[in-house]
Scaffold this motif. Sequence first.
Motif, PDB file in Angstrom:
ATOM      1  N   UNK A 149      37.148 -34.942   0.801  1.00 25.66           N
ATOM      2  CA  UNK A 149      36.903 -33.950  -0.007  1.00 25.66           C
ATOM      3  C   UNK A 149      36.735 -34.047  -0.833  1.00 25.66           C
ATOM      4  N   UNK A 150      36.549 -34.615  -1.842  1.00 27.60           N
ATOM      5  CA  UNK A 150      36.390 -34.481  -3.174  1.00 27.60           C
ATOM      6  C   UNK A 150      35.282 -35.219  -3.236  1.00 27.60           C
ATOM      7  N   UNK A 151      35.000 -36.484  -2.763  1.00 34.84           N
ATOM      8  CA  UNK A 151      33.225 -36.495  -2.839  1.00 34.84           C
ATOM      9  C   UNK A 151      31.978 -35.605  -2.611  1.00 34.84           C
ATOM     10  N   UNK A 157      29.332 -30.164  -7.010  1.00 31.01           N
ATOM     11  CA  UNK A 157      28.649 -30.848  -8.164  1.00 31.01           C
ATOM     12  C   UNK A 157      29.319 -31.349  -9.309  1.00 31.01           C
ATOM     13  N   UNK A 158      27.657 -31.815  -9.756  1.00 30.04           N
ATOM     14  CA  UNK A 158      27.135 -33.521 -10.097  1.00 30.04           C
ATOM     15  C   UNK A 158      28.011 -33.577 -11.490  1.00 30.04           C
ATOM     16  N   UNK A 159      27.415 -32.410 -11.978  1.00 30.39           N
ATOM     17  CA  UNK A 159      28.333 -32.390 -13.289  1.00 30.39           C
ATOM     18  C   UNK A 159      29.335 -31.957 -14.629  1.00 30.39           C
ATOM     19  N   UNK A 160      29.980 -31.493 -13.178  1.00 28.90           N
ATOM     20  CA  UNK A 160      32.125 -31.730 -13.291  1.00 28.90           C
ATOM     21  C   UNK A 160      31.809 -32.677 -13.523  1.00 28.90           C
ATOM     22  N   UNK A 191      28.468 -40.303 -12.261  1.00 28.27           N
ATOM     23  CA  UNK A 191      28.892 -41.158 -13.870  1.00 28.27           C
ATOM     24  C   UNK A 191      29.508 -40.458 -14.624  1.00 28.27           C
ATOM     25  N   UNK A 192      30.213 -38.371 -14.273  1.00 30.41           N
ATOM     26  CA  UNK A 192      31.087 -38.246 -14.977  1.00 30.41           C
ATOM     27  C   UNK A 192      33.123 -38.397 -14.875  1.00 30.41           C
ATOM     28  N   UNK A 193      32.950 -38.649 -13.213  1.00 30.43           N
ATOM     29  CA  UNK A 193      34.298 -39.424 -13.021  1.00 30.43           C
ATOM     30  C   UNK A 193      34.312 -40.361 -13.307  1.00 30.43           C
TER      31      UNK A 193
END
Length: 291
Positions: A149-151, A157-160, A191-193
């Motif tokens: 679900x996180x994926x 929300x790709x910029x989160x 990338x932001x993760x």
Amino acid sequence: MIIVDAHQHYWQPSRGDYGWLAHAPAVLNKAFLPADFHAQREAAGVKFSVLVQAAPTEEETRYLFELAHIDPAVVGVVGWVDMEADDVGARIDALIRDGGGLLCGLRPMAQDIADPDWLARPSLDRAFDCIQDCGLAFDALVGMPQLPALCRRLRRNPRLSVVLDHAGKPAIADGRFDQWTSWIDELAQHPPLHCKLSGLLTLLGEPVHEDAIEPYVADLFAHFGAERLMWGSDWPVLTTHADFSHWLHVAWMLTERYAPGSQADVFAANAARFYALDIDLPVPDFAGVSP
């Protein structure tokens, strides 16, 4: 070197909103407050910390703001908000205001929610948009059941700005690795993760030796690099398996093994940058070093 603990807790059970403590080890079912921690943190040479929620109430987040004013080492608070509330935006704004600059992130206790797909629910879109628009981080407290679900949430929300707490809680005690590392591989494509190098010793079962965490740590460095990992103590949960200084030493040695010379990033700079903490860190001197 300045060290920032990216993940520590305080709690006071008499407040009545820590339901999870009823099922936790008995040694955790007591108050853990600044006076209980100051000497350990100082002895270990840790200068700053990020205080993370431990109860699913906005009242506890405001309680953490109060404790942060008592403990000058606390430079940020990761709080809780009712992400399903119709007025979630106003609630987040109120927490930002009441925190006076301390609120740096939000964390629902997703691992304790019965529906493993909860994070991917469209009803949470508004909350995630608000978190992103307010420049806050999202702490993902998840285990293996919630990773799919996180994926899906990250694809929506790709910029989160997201940090995976406790490396997604791999099943270290059972020696299971393949399924966890496949999910880590997918998460690392966002990338932001970032990921917290925290909570791993408490995933060990008896009589599993602490060396069992090494393959998981190696995999985290392989996927995220030293640029997206940040150390956290997870005190006082840590105390069920080790003391504060011991975990700091273990994590430091493993970092040197898999990313030599990167301690300044893993143990301070990454957390400061990710959470936008208002602290001054030394600027490395690269004079004479070839690019």
